[in-house]
Scaffold this active site. Sequence first.
Site, PDB file in Angstrom:
ATOM      1  N   SER A   1       1.017  -1.239   0.099  1.00  0.00           N
ATOM      2  CA  SER A   1      -0.056  -0.009   0.131  1.00  0.00           C
ATOM      3  C   SER A   1       0.965   1.328   0.197  1.00  0.00           C
ATOM      4  O   SER A   1       2.108   1.138   0.075  1.00  0.00           O
ATOM      5  CB  SER A   1      -0.879  -0.088   1.108  1.00  0.00           C
ATOM      6  OG  SER A   1      -0.247  -0.014   2.496  1.00  0.00           O
ATOM      7  N   GLY A   2       0.433   2.424   0.008  1.00  0.00           N
ATOM      8  CA  GLY A   2       0.847   3.840   0.024  1.00  0.00           C
ATOM      9  C   GLY A   2       1.895   3.633  -1.334  1.00  0.00           C
ATOM     10  O   GLY A   2       3.286   4.363  -1.533  1.00  0.00           O
TER      11      GLY A   2
ATOM     12  N   GLY B   1      -3.747   6.862  -5.358  1.00  0.00           N
ATOM     13  CA  GLY B   1      -4.501   7.753  -5.464  1.00  0.00           C
ATOM     14  C   GLY B   1      -4.223   9.038  -6.475  1.00  0.00           C
ATOM     15  O   GLY B   1      -5.000   9.470  -7.241  1.00  0.00           O
TER      16      GLY B   1
ATOM     17  N   GLN C   1       4.011  -9.630 -11.124  1.00  0.00           N
ATOM     18  CA  GLN C   1       3.536 -11.041 -11.633  1.00  0.00           C
ATOM     19  C   GLN C   1       2.586 -11.629 -10.598  1.00  0.00           C
ATOM     20  O   GLN C   1       1.525 -12.116 -11.037  1.00  0.00           O
ATOM     21  CB  GLN C   1       4.613 -11.891 -11.940  1.00  0.00           C
ATOM     22  CG  GLN C   1       5.488 -11.345 -13.131  1.00  0.00           C
ATOM     23  CD  GLN C   1       6.598 -12.088 -13.414  1.00  0.00           C
ATOM     24  OE1 GLN C   1       6.300 -13.502 -13.318  1.00  0.00           O
ATOM     25  NE2 GLN C   1       7.950 -11.596 -13.751  1.00  0.00           N
TER      26      GLN C   1
ATOM     27  N   LYS D   1       8.724  -7.488 -20.310  1.00  0.00           N
ATOM     28  CA  LYS D   1       8.496  -8.595 -19.437  1.00  0.00           C
ATOM     29  C   LYS D   1       7.120  -8.479 -18.711  1.00  0.00           C
ATOM     30  O   LYS D   1       6.569  -9.533 -18.768  1.00  0.00           O
ATOM     31  CB  LYS D   1       9.712  -8.489 -18.324  1.00  0.00           C
ATOM     32  CG  LYS D   1      10.258  -9.651 -18.082  1.00  0.00           C
ATOM     33  CD  LYS D   1      11.356  -9.426 -17.163  1.00  0.00           C
ATOM     34  CE  LYS D   1      12.047 -10.762 -16.407  1.00  0.00           C
ATOM     35  NZ  LYS D   1      12.983 -10.457 -15.651  1.00  0.00           N
TER      36      LYS D   1
ATOM     37  N   CYS E   1      -7.955  27.196  12.258  1.00  0.00           N
ATOM     38  CA  CYS E   1      -8.700  26.342  13.325  1.00  0.00           C
ATOM     39  C   CYS E   1      -8.088  26.159  14.725  1.00  0.00           C
ATOM     40  O   CYS E   1      -8.243  27.386  15.407  1.00  0.00           O
ATOM     41  CB  CYS E   1      -8.954  25.058  12.796  1.00  0.00           C
ATOM     42  SG  CYS E   1     -10.460  24.328  13.294  1.00  0.00           S
TER      43      CYS E   1
ATOM     44  N   GLY F   1      -5.092  26.364  15.394  1.00  0.00           N
ATOM     45  CA  GLY F   1      -3.934  27.534  15.275  1.00  0.00           C
ATOM     46  C   GLY F   1      -4.693  28.962  15.494  1.00  0.00           C
ATOM     47  O   GLY F   1      -4.090  29.793  16.234  1.00  0.00           O
TER      48      GLY F   1
ATOM     49  N   GLN G   1      -7.422  29.369  17.439  1.00  0.00           N
ATOM     50  CA  GLN G   1      -8.023  29.325  18.710  1.00  0.00           C
ATOM     51  C   GLN G   1      -6.635  29.635  19.738  1.00  0.00           C
ATOM     52  O   GLN G   1      -6.477  30.336  20.518  1.00  0.00           O
ATOM     53  CB  GLN G   1      -8.634  28.017  19.154  1.00  0.00           C
ATOM     54  CG  GLN G   1      -9.822  27.807  18.426  1.00  0.00           C
ATOM     55  CD  GLN G   1     -10.229  26.466  18.648  1.00  0.00           C
ATOM     56  OE1 GLN G   1      -9.941  25.582  19.129  1.00  0.00           O
ATOM     57  NE2 GLN G   1     -11.777  26.271  17.797  1.00  0.00           N
TER      58      GLN G   1
ATOM     59  N   HIS H   1     -10.948  26.110   7.435  1.00  0.00           N
ATOM     60  CA  HIS H   1      -9.793  25.491   6.667  1.00  0.00           C
ATOM     61  C   HIS H   1      -9.657  25.895   5.334  1.00  0.00           C
ATOM     62  O   HIS H   1     -10.217  24.993   4.365  1.00  0.00           O
ATOM     63  CB  HIS H   1     -10.047  23.744   6.852  1.00  0.00           C
ATOM     64  CG  HIS H   1     -10.122  23.235   8.445  1.00  0.00           C
ATOM     65  ND1 HIS H   1      -8.847  23.004   8.764  1.00  0.00           N
ATOM     66  CD2 HIS H   1     -10.697  23.242   9.196  1.00  0.00           C
ATOM     67  CE1 HIS H   1      -9.097  22.677  10.030  1.00  0.00           C
ATOM     68  NE2 HIS H   1     -10.069  22.517  10.375  1.00  0.00           N
TER      69      HIS H   1
ATOM     70  N   GLU I   1      -7.325  25.491   3.223  1.00  0.00           N
ATOM     71  CA  GLU I   1      -6.446  24.503   2.662  1.00  0.00           C
ATOM     72  C   GLU I   1      -7.442  23.469   1.959  1.00  0.00           C
ATOM     73  O   GLU I   1      -6.855  22.887   0.945  1.00  0.00           O
ATOM     74  CB  GLU I   1      -5.533  23.718   3.542  1.00  0.00           C
ATOM     75  CG  GLU I   1      -6.045  22.475   4.552  1.00  0.00           C
ATOM     76  CD  GLU I   1      -6.435  23.616   5.960  1.00  0.00           C
ATOM     77  OE1 GLU I   1      -6.687  24.560   5.928  1.00  0.00           O
ATOM     78  OE2 GLU I   1      -6.750  22.800   6.914  1.00  0.00           O
TER      79      GLU I   1
HETATM   80  N1  GLN Z   1     -10.033  21.112  18.469  1.00  0.00           N
HETATM   81  C1  GLN Z   1     -10.614  22.394  18.120  1.00  0.00           C
HETATM   82  C2  GLN Z   1     -12.182  22.325  17.839  1.00  0.00           C
HETATM   83  O1  GLN Z   1     -12.727  21.355  17.933  1.00  0.00           O
HETATM   84  C3  GLN Z   1      -9.845  22.741  16.730  1.00  0.00           C
HETATM   85  C4  GLN Z   1     -10.466  21.820  15.371  1.00  0.00           C
HETATM   86  C5  GLN Z   1      -9.556  21.750  14.471  1.00  0.00           C
HETATM   87  O2  GLN Z   1      -8.455  22.625  14.497  1.00  0.00           O
HETATM   88  N2  GLN Z   1     -10.014  21.212  13.308  1.00  0.00           N
HETATM   89  O3  GLN Z   1     -12.570  23.194  17.916  1.00  0.00           O
END
Ligand code: GLN
Length: 547
Positions: free
Chosen positions: A25-26, A30, A205, A236, A392, A394, A396, A518, A520
């Site tokens: 795997s890996g 994907g 194979q 081959k 997120c 980060g 907080q 998020h 990202e």
């Molecule tokens: N643990 C935090 C919360 O539940 C932050 C969640 C996260 O960073 N995805 O709010």
Amino acid sequence: MKIFIFVVIIKHSMKLIVVTGGVISGLGKGITTSSIAKILQEKGLKVNIIKIDPYINYDAGTMNPYQHGEVFVLDDGTEVDLDLGNYERFLDIPLNGENNITTGKVYKTVIEKERKGEYLGKTVQIIPHITDEIKRRIYRVAKTSGADVVLIEVGGTVGDIESMPFLEALRQIGREVGEENRLFVHTTLVPVLDVVGEQKTKPTQHSVKELRSIGISPDIIVGRCSVPLTKETKEKISNFCDVPIDAVISAPDAKTSVYEVPIMLEEQNLSEYISKKLRIDGRRPDMRKWREFLERLENPEEEVTIGVVGKYVHLKDSYLSHKESFIHASAHLRTKVNIRWIDSEALENGTEGLQSLHGILIPGGFGARGTEGKIMAARFARENGIPFLGICLGFQMAVVEFARNVLGYDDANSTEFVPDTTHPVIDLLPEQRRVNELGGTMRLGSQKVILDENSRAYRLYGEKIIYERHRHRYEVNEEYIREIESHGMKFTGKDETGRKMEIFELEGHPFYMASQFHPEFKSRPLKPSRLHLGLVQAALEYKRSHR
Ligand code: GLN
């Protein structure tokens, strides 16, 4: 009668490509799947992808990133395997929960049906009941997505006990849709063993033999290898595994990024081979935009170093979407981004390692371990004018840091970590108080965020209303908002009610911002996350002014 004909037509016009994996795997199955889909998409076809995860978990939401890599979140709030992130990044199409089939989902439906009496009198078995449910789910996506071609990636390795029912269902589907409508692609490892660098085909194979024993013959074999497959190796594999030589595809390790893979496959005329087998007409793939992106990525004019401070840094896939977001920003700005992975727990012994960075990112996370290190990193960036982005958790932690060191509340914290702190600046979302189950119960998926027109966030997004994906249970406690803002940390993005804080930015700092969502998860090669872009741009400016 009419309905029957309709079903038959649907089944016959759908083209399916099944991607399995062998040996280990890996392997980057994907990426192979995403890349095949990409070249077909650039050929002008509408494509869609299903990921099959044979584990018993209902979804990836409760899995530890340490073991499994990042948990990716879709618009509809489904928590999925990181491969769905790859699909979305390569194809720039939004997927939903139906694109991820797990053993958990399949069994749950079948058991619920059994309890309702829908199989009354029958013994419920893997074949046909589980396999029928798998088939139903695959056909449904093929139908509702309206795609010309649906790719199905089977997680794990051929021979795993867990994947048996899925392979059996796919074998049946292959027969039902007919030869010109389905293709089986098998991805295997071709190891290079000795010093002379001989490529070994024996594992391939064996793996093909295993696949054949369950009734599936591969049409295409993709050989993953550290270097390109030689002509001899291809011959081959072609001979021993009984596929034409044009159908043995070499997939060597990418040099700069995984985004090279579609080009690599297409250079071996893969789309032509697939089109011939599936009887698809149409033009050759138009890879110009993709090549332009690669050209920018591979020829940077500048470089910066960004520190990513987290507790899962030992498995880089835990932060895969951030890594990719930086690649997207990098191409956009022609600036190479060197990521320095920093263990947040180790920071608790001293922040010296942060000095040489041009920017700091604190990603999301759960649990108290390492949070004090994150708070120290947020403070270091704030006090030293280093560009900072918090996501997120980060976000907080940066609010907690601000409350402690600017507002003077020494014991400020999130109630996730210290439930009885006297200054709970981060607290449970009100609607979470009634939640007792863990799976799929956070504030999840795409949510509307309204930006303050007079903000950096607005300038970065160029829009007042944005939609971003969420995954959290905690948020900024309303009771502290006024006080926090009066000290210069402004909340410039909020939810529709104006009560959930979504973005902050710090006045008087070159770039210090964070989001509860998020960004990202929606970053794409040609449409980078605005906040990562902002961070890299600010890092570049920071580097220039500190030469
Ligand atoms: N643990 C935090 C919360 O539940 C932050 C969640 C996260 O960073 N995805 O709010």
